[in-house]
Design a protein around this motif. Structure first.
Motif, PDB file in Angstrom:
ATOM      1  N   SER A   1       9.136   5.400 -15.170  1.00  0.00           N
ATOM      2  CA  SER A   1       9.246   5.617 -13.729  1.00  0.00           C
ATOM      3  C   SER A   1      10.283   6.702 -13.481  1.00  0.00           C
ATOM      4  CB  SER A   1       9.627   4.323 -12.996  1.00  0.00           C
ATOM      5  OG  SER A   1      10.745   3.705 -13.595  1.00  0.00           O
TER       6      SER A   1
ATOM      7  N   ARG B   1       9.124  -0.253  -3.780  1.00  0.00           N
ATOM      8  CA  ARG B   1       8.385  -1.516  -3.817  1.00  0.00           C
ATOM      9  C   ARG B   1       9.250  -2.702  -3.378  1.00  0.00           C
ATOM     10  NH1 ARG B   1       5.088  -1.791  -9.579  1.00  0.00           N
ATOM     11  NH2 ARG B   1       4.561   0.430  -9.764  1.00  0.00           N
TER      12      ARG B   1
ATOM     13  N   PHE C   1      10.329  -3.519 -10.024  1.00  0.00           N
ATOM     14  CA  PHE C   1      11.251  -2.501  -9.513  1.00  0.00           C
ATOM     15  C   PHE C   1      12.668  -3.038  -9.385  1.00  0.00           C
ATOM     16  CE2 PHE C   1      13.530   0.206  -6.696  1.00  0.00           C
ATOM     17  CZ  PHE C   1      13.172   1.463  -7.163  1.00  0.00           C
TER      18      PHE C   1
ATOM     19  N   PHE D   1       2.883  -0.467  -4.997  1.00  0.00           N
ATOM     20  CA  PHE D   1       2.548   0.877  -5.471  1.00  0.00           C
ATOM     21  C   PHE D   1       1.575   1.576  -4.533  1.00  0.00           C
ATOM     22  CE2 PHE D   1      -0.253   3.791  -7.728  1.00  0.00           C
ATOM     23  CZ  PHE D   1       0.635   4.606  -8.403  1.00  0.00           C
TER      24      PHE D   1
ATOM     25  N   TRP E   1      10.237   8.777  -3.417  1.00  0.00           N
ATOM     26  CA  TRP E   1       9.540   7.601  -3.915  1.00  0.00           C
ATOM     27  C   TRP E   1       9.891   7.469  -5.388  1.00  0.00           C
ATOM     28  CZ3 TRP E   1       3.685   7.473  -5.377  1.00  0.00           C
ATOM     29  CH2 TRP E   1       3.292   6.171  -5.686  1.00  0.00           C
TER      30      TRP E   1
ATOM     31  N   ASP F   1       8.851   5.565  -8.648  1.00  0.00           N
ATOM     32  CA  ASP F   1       7.771   4.700  -9.127  1.00  0.00           C
ATOM     33  C   ASP F   1       7.197   5.277 -10.418  1.00  0.00           C
ATOM     34  OD1 ASP F   1       5.437   2.790  -9.141  1.00  0.00           O
ATOM     35  OD2 ASP F   1       6.184   2.378  -7.122  1.00  0.00           O
TER      36      ASP F   1
END
Length: 328
Positions: free
Chosen positions: A31, A76, A87, A137, A152, A154
């Motif tokens: 990530s 998230r 997360f 997600f 973001w 992720d």
């Protein structure tokens, strides 16, 4: 010739036991930070290659524009061990937290977990989207592609989605950075392999083996590149992909590899732990326990209970489950 030595070491190690590979990675991910370069510039800030959480929070606040529906950061919060649970686990790792001590005692009553949750909730309240407690997600991907997120953090695989002009309204305005840390030696990034394996009792062993060899091969990557472009090939599985001059032109290729290489599932936390895994604990009971814990955390994000209440419930339910399973 299937080149097993070409598999990225981090991916091969995660799919092996005692040196034997039990599954072949189709693609792998870590990530990282994906951010709007135009909004960062407008805020008068410059994203470091390896940011801290404090910088991320500062930048998120500076990029937030409620009047124009721009949230400084999208993360998230959705319940589920592989959604918001994953997360907040990697975030907590970077704050010095861990799921268990070396005797399998839950650690949610320790200050590191409270520090991580208070930071997360504070930042998301300041700069996150409304209802972030139910965003995972897909919801955050949609918000980012619509131009409603400054940052973001992720899965690295999402980079090809947010830079695809067919789907993303901000495709030409995206930059990348390593997942943030707090200076304690652990970044808040995970490691995950999407892999193919063959059940021991299969009646179609040869066909299954032939398919896996093809679907995880260098030839398959070349085929996808020819049809869909290099930005859309399955990333994170093969070393040779990152040595390919064509793939090196892809804007997120280097940061994806750096993020994968920065993840260490055998040493995931600041303090010692008895388990392997970064965003998860590699024991059979974890998915059930972590789903319940993430539900308590999501309820705190939504303001339905306090952070202290969520942590107390997480501590109790985790210890109860681990005792029932014979770990304690």
């Amino acid at each position: 010739e299937y080149d097993v030595d070409d598999l990225l070491p981090a991916m091969a190690a995660g799919l092996s036991h005692d040196g034997t590979l039990y599954a072949a990675p189709f693609y792998g991910e870590s990530s990282m930070v994906m951010y709007r370069t135009d909004l960062m510039e407008k805020a008068g800030l410059e994203m470091p290659e390896a940011p801290t959480w404090e910088f991320i929070r500062e930048a998120a606040a500076a990029m937030t524009d409620r009047d124009n529906e721009i949230n400084g950061i999208c993360l998230r919060g959705k319940a589920g061990w592989g959604e918001g649970g994953a997360f907040i686990t990697v975030t907590a790792n970077s704050f010095g937290a861990r799921w268990f001590d070396e005797d399998w005692n839950a650690q949610f009553d320790q200050p590191e977990w409270k520090n991580a949750l208070e930071f997360f909730v504070g930042m998301m309240s300041e700069s996150g989207p409304p209802g972030y407690a139910t965003n995972g997600f897909n919801e955050n991907l949609s918000l980012f592609q619509q131009g409603k997120c400054g940052m973001w953090i992720d899965a690295t695989v999402a980079a090809s989605f947010v830079t695809n002009p067919n789907d993303s309204t901000v495709a030409d305005k995206v930059g990348f950075a390593l997942a943030p840390d707090t200076g304690m030696g652990k970044r808040s990034n995970w490691l995950w392999a999407w892999a193919l394996a063959i059940p021991a009792g299969t009646q179609k062993l040869d066909a299954a083996k032939a398919f896996i060899e093809w679907a995880t091969s260098k030839d398959y990557i070349e085929l996808v590149a020819a049809k869909e472009g290099w930005a859309n090939v399955p990333p994170g599985a093969r070393t040779s992909l990152y040595a390919n001059p064509e793939y090196q032109k892809v804007p997120f290729a280097k940061m994806t590899l750096d993020s994968i290489n920065a993840a260490d599932p055998t040493n995931p936390t600041v303090k010692p732990v008895p388990y392997v895994g970064i965003q998860f604990v590699a024991i059979p009971e974890f998915a059930g326990i972590a789903t319940e814990v993430s539900q308590e955390f999501s309820a705190a994000y939504a303001g339905q209970q306090s952070i202290d209440e969520a942590l107390a419930k997480a501590q109790a339910l985790t210890n109860d489950a681990m005792e029932a399973a014979g770990y304690r």
